[in-house]
Write an enzyme that holds these catalytic residues in place. Structure first.
Site, PDB file in Angstrom:
ATOM      1  N   PRO A   2       0.819  -1.208   0.000  1.00  0.00           N
ATOM      2  CA  PRO A   2       0.000   0.000   0.000  1.00  0.00           C
ATOM      3  C   PRO A   2       0.856   1.262   0.000  1.00  0.00           C
ATOM      4  O   PRO A   2       1.887   1.322   0.680  1.00  0.00           O
ATOM      5  CB  PRO A   2      -0.800  -0.118   1.307  1.00  0.00           C
ATOM      6  CG  PRO A   2      -0.810  -1.579   1.611  1.00  0.00           C
ATOM      7  CD  PRO A   2       0.510  -2.100   1.125  1.00  0.00           C
ATOM      8  N   GLU A   3       0.445   2.249  -0.780  1.00  0.00           N
ATOM      9  CA  GLU A   3       1.210   3.494  -0.856  1.00  0.00           C
ATOM     10  C   GLU A   3       0.636   4.523   0.113  1.00  0.00           C
ATOM     11  O   GLU A   3      -0.381   4.303   0.764  1.00  0.00           O
ATOM     12  CB  GLU A   3       1.238   3.982  -2.300  1.00  0.00           C
ATOM     13  CG  GLU A   3       1.763   2.882  -3.222  1.00  0.00           C
ATOM     14  CD  GLU A   3       2.360   3.359  -4.524  1.00  0.00           C
ATOM     15  OE1 GLU A   3       2.748   4.540  -4.630  1.00  0.00           O
ATOM     16  OE2 GLU A   3       2.460   2.537  -5.447  1.00  0.00           O
ATOM     17  N   LYS A  52       4.381   5.621   4.754  1.00  0.00           N
ATOM     18  CA  LYS A  52       3.765   4.303   4.873  1.00  0.00           C
ATOM     19  C   LYS A  52       3.663   3.830   6.320  1.00  0.00           C
ATOM     20  O   LYS A  52       3.359   2.667   6.572  1.00  0.00           O
ATOM     21  CB  LYS A  52       4.555   3.296   4.039  1.00  0.00           C
ATOM     22  CG  LYS A  52       4.581   3.646   2.553  1.00  0.00           C
ATOM     23  CD  LYS A  52       5.367   2.630   1.746  1.00  0.00           C
ATOM     24  CE  LYS A  52       5.415   3.016   0.282  1.00  0.00           C
ATOM     25  NZ  LYS A  52       6.132   2.024  -0.547  1.00  0.00           N
ATOM     26  N   ASN A 162       5.681   1.891  -5.874  1.00  0.00           N
ATOM     27  CA  ASN A 162       6.001   1.574  -7.257  1.00  0.00           C
ATOM     28  C   ASN A 162       5.050   2.238  -8.258  1.00  0.00           C
ATOM     29  O   ASN A 162       5.449   2.604  -9.366  1.00  0.00           O
ATOM     30  CB  ASN A 162       5.984   0.059  -7.461  1.00  0.00           C
ATOM     31  CG  ASN A 162       7.080  -0.409  -8.392  1.00  0.00           C
ATOM     32  OD1 ASN A 162       7.876   0.389  -8.868  1.00  0.00           O
ATOM     33  ND2 ASN A 162       7.119  -1.700  -8.661  1.00  0.00           N
ATOM     34  N   ARG A 258      12.962  -4.032  -7.377  1.00  0.00           N
ATOM     35  CA  ARG A 258      11.554  -3.738  -7.668  1.00  0.00           C
ATOM     36  C   ARG A 258      11.367  -3.565  -9.168  1.00  0.00           C
ATOM     37  O   ARG A 258      12.251  -3.054  -9.860  1.00  0.00           O
ATOM     38  CB  ARG A 258      11.106  -2.466  -6.945  1.00  0.00           C
ATOM     39  CG  ARG A 258      11.194  -2.523  -5.435  1.00  0.00           C
ATOM     40  CD  ARG A 258      10.230  -3.541  -4.827  1.00  0.00           C
ATOM     41  NE  ARG A 258       8.850  -3.256  -5.135  1.00  0.00           N
ATOM     42  CZ  ARG A 258       8.084  -2.403  -4.446  1.00  0.00           C
ATOM     43  NH1 ARG A 258       8.586  -1.754  -3.406  1.00  0.00           N
ATOM     44  NH2 ARG A 258       6.823  -2.207  -4.784  1.00  0.00           N
TER      45      ARG A 258
END
Length: 281
Positions: A2-3, A52, A162, A258
């Site tokens: 989750p961002e 976060k 991301n 990533r």
């Protein structure tokens, strides 16, 4: 993972559900049992987020610190007396609502000093009114690391993941591998202003949409995106699919562990002016 917009959304929902009143605190799996016993029946002041990191503040400056990690979920629903389902590490409940935490990387009982120490290590959060954009610029301007890596560093900017990383760079036609130190301040200021708007929209909708009106499905006559992350995007998770703007195949590569998505035409490879001048002579 989750961002940042989702953590702020959860903080807002927790404050609305439990703020200002006593709450039952339990740990069905037993992994937070001792800490839950200290908080059970106490009042929640409010919940807050920085990047976060999620903090639920109780009386006497005690905080539940939560980091959802890659698979964590915090579900806030009406309290209908339902038993916990699955590996519920933490449950908050009052007469109206309950919140169950599963799969989180971290769930700890912290003091104010621990919260402040955590926040001190984080970069500015675009969703906070006290965000210091100059602090992020200083880190970026002094680094030769790729801007695509710097944007994912929570010590540079807190809350970017991301999706926002890939989409922000696309919207500003920036090569993800461009060294941070080569960005101009005007470019960074434009990126930051855009990021604030995108994340505010993400907070309001609790989903990420980054596509401009002229590239939305109805405007282009294309099918809407189908993905478990939801929202319309330009390049994220669209490897080998045609770019909405130029039609080139979106590329994917690994950057510091990533997946990195970008359009090679809309985000051309960066070449420094000094190197270009040297090649011409």
């Amino acid at each position: 993972m989750p961002e940042g917009h989702h953590l702020h959304f959860l903080a807002d929902q927790l404050t609305q559900a439990f703020g200002g009143g006593p709450v039952r605190v339990s740990s069905p799996t037993g992994r937070f049992e001792a800490e839950a016993a200290q908080l059970d029946g106490q009042s929640v002041e409010r919940a807050d987020a920085w990047g976060k990191q999620l903090f639920v503040e109780f009386a006497d400056e005690r905080y539940i610190h939560i980091h959802l990690g890659l698979i964590g979920k915090l579900d806030i629903v009406d309290n209908l007396g339902q038993p916990p389902v699955g590996q519920v590490r933490l449950r908050l409940a009052n007469e109206r609502r309950l919140a169950d935490l599963r799969g989180a990387t971290a769930c700890d009982l912290w003091t104010r000093a621990q919260v402040e120490a955590c926040v001190a290590k984080l970069g500015p959060d675009p969703l906070r009114p006290d965000a210091d954009v100059d602090r992020a610029w200083t880190r970026i301007h002094r680094s030769t690391k790729p801007i695509g890596a710097l944007l994912m560093d929570q010590a540079v900017v807190a809350g970017i993941g991301n999706v926002y990383r890939a989409e922000l760079l696309f919207r500003h036609r920036i090569d993800p591998m461009r060294p941070g130190a080569t960005l101009r301040r005007s470019q960074w200021d434009a990126m930051w202003a855009d990021l604030v708007v995108l994340m505010q929209d993400g907070f309001a909708k609790n989903r990420i949409d980054t596509v401009r009106p002229e590239h939305m499905p109805e405007a282009m006559g294309r099918d809407p995106r189908v993905d478990d992350h939801g929202g319309e995007v330009y390049v994220y998770r669209r490897a080998q699919m045609p770019c909405h703007v130029c039609g080139s195949a979106v590329r994917i590569a690994d950057l510091e562990g990533r997946n990195l998505f970008w359009c090679p035409t809309c985000q051309p490879k960066f070449r420094s002016r000094a190197r270009t001048d040297a090649l011409r002579t």
